[in-house]
Design a protein around this motif. Sequence first.
Motif, PDB file in Angstrom:
ATOM      1  N   VAL A  10       0.855  -1.189   0.000  1.00 42.99           N
ATOM      2  CA  VAL A  10       0.000   0.000   0.000  1.00 42.99           C
ATOM      3  C   VAL A  10       0.891   1.239   0.000  1.00 42.99           C
ATOM      4  O   VAL A  10       1.806   1.358   0.819  1.00 42.99           O
ATOM      5  N   ASN A  11       0.633   2.165  -0.939  1.00 47.30           N
ATOM      6  CA  ASN A  11       1.481   3.360  -1.029  1.00 47.30           C
ATOM      7  C   ASN A  11       0.969   4.468  -0.103  1.00 47.30           C
ATOM      8  O   ASN A  11      -0.062   4.334   0.549  1.00 47.30           O
ATOM      9  N   GLU A  12       1.680   5.562  -0.068  1.00 44.07           N
ATOM     10  CA  GLU A  12       1.374   6.637   0.881  1.00 44.07           C
ATOM     11  C   GLU A  12       0.016   7.290   0.615  1.00 44.07           C
ATOM     12  O   GLU A  12      -0.723   7.580   1.555  1.00 44.07           O
ATOM     13  N   LYS A  15      -2.604   5.006   1.919  1.00 49.06           N
ATOM     14  CA  LYS A  15      -2.646   5.074   3.388  1.00 49.06           C
ATOM     15  C   LYS A  15      -3.414   6.304   3.855  1.00 49.06           C
ATOM     16  O   LYS A  15      -4.203   6.230   4.797  1.00 49.06           O
ATOM     17  N   GLN A  16      -3.197   7.432   3.186  1.00 48.90           N
ATOM     18  CA  GLN A  16      -3.906   8.662   3.555  1.00 48.90           C
ATOM     19  C   GLN A  16      -5.414   8.503   3.329  1.00 48.90           C
ATOM     20  O   GLN A  16      -6.216   8.928   4.153  1.00 48.90           O
ATOM     21  N   ALA A  17      -5.798   7.900   2.207  1.00 47.86           N
ATOM     22  CA  ALA A  17      -7.219   7.674   1.926  1.00 47.86           C
ATOM     23  C   ALA A  17      -7.836   6.741   2.971  1.00 47.86           C
ATOM     24  O   ALA A  17      -8.958   6.968   3.441  1.00 47.86           O
ATOM     25  N   ILE A  18      -7.102   5.715   3.355  1.00 47.99           N
ATOM     26  CA  ILE A  18      -7.584   4.765   4.357  1.00 47.99           C
ATOM     27  C   ILE A  18      -7.774   5.454   5.703  1.00 47.99           C
ATOM     28  O   ILE A  18      -8.809   5.294   6.357  1.00 47.99           O
ATOM     29  N   LEU A  19      -6.794   6.232   6.109  1.00 43.53           N
ATOM     30  CA  LEU A  19      -6.901   6.939   7.391  1.00 43.53           C
ATOM     31  C   LEU A  19      -8.062   7.931   7.390  1.00 43.53           C
ATOM     32  O   LEU A  19      -8.808   8.034   8.375  1.00 43.53           O
ATOM     33  N   ILE A  30     -13.901   7.058  -2.019  1.00 45.07           N
ATOM     34  CA  ILE A  30     -12.584   6.874  -2.631  1.00 45.07           C
ATOM     35  C   ILE A  30     -12.821   6.841  -4.130  1.00 45.07           C
ATOM     36  O   ILE A  30     -13.562   5.995  -4.634  1.00 45.07           O
ATOM     37  N   GLN A  31     -12.217   7.787  -4.833  1.00 45.55           N
ATOM     38  CA  GLN A  31     -12.417   7.858  -6.280  1.00 45.55           C
ATOM     39  C   GLN A  31     -11.089   8.067  -6.976  1.00 45.55           C
ATOM     40  O   GLN A  31     -10.130   8.536  -6.377  1.00 45.55           O
ATOM     41  N   ALA A  41      -6.853  -0.234  -1.858  1.00 37.78           N
ATOM     42  CA  ALA A  41      -7.098   0.645  -0.705  1.00 37.78           C
ATOM     43  C   ALA A  41      -8.396   0.262   0.002  1.00 37.78           C
ATOM     44  O   ALA A  41      -8.454   0.259   1.243  1.00 37.78           O
ATOM     45  N   ILE A  42      -9.424  -0.078  -0.751  1.00 32.56           N
ATOM     46  CA  ILE A  42     -10.697  -0.466  -0.146  1.00 32.56           C
ATOM     47  C   ILE A  42     -10.544  -1.773   0.624  1.00 32.56           C
ATOM     48  O   ILE A  42     -11.056  -1.904   1.734  1.00 32.56           O
TER      49      ILE A  42
END
Length: 94
Positions: A10-12, A15-19, A30-31, A41-42
């Motif tokens: 998982v890239n940075e 990770k930001q989208a997940i957080l 998430i688009q 990411a999902i």
Amino acid sequence: MCRHLLNPQVNESQKQAILKAIWAEDLAVIQGPPGTGKSTAIAELIWQLVRIGYQQGNERERILLTSETNLAVDNAISRILNTNTNLVKPVRFG
């Protein structure tokens, strides 16, 4: 979260989208264009939410994943399944 990643690739930005989704009060979207890692990411987001819920004593965390296409749901679910743990048990209705 970073110590408990299901997918270490998982890239940075993922990770930001997940957080952001974890800390969202009501809704997270998430688009992005095809091939940007949304399904990965999902899948990671679902893994983290189930893991956090389990740590808080909720052994029956429920998450609804929807999409316009069956393929998008299938892609995310296929990334959740692994041989190391059975913490996430997806059920597909379609």
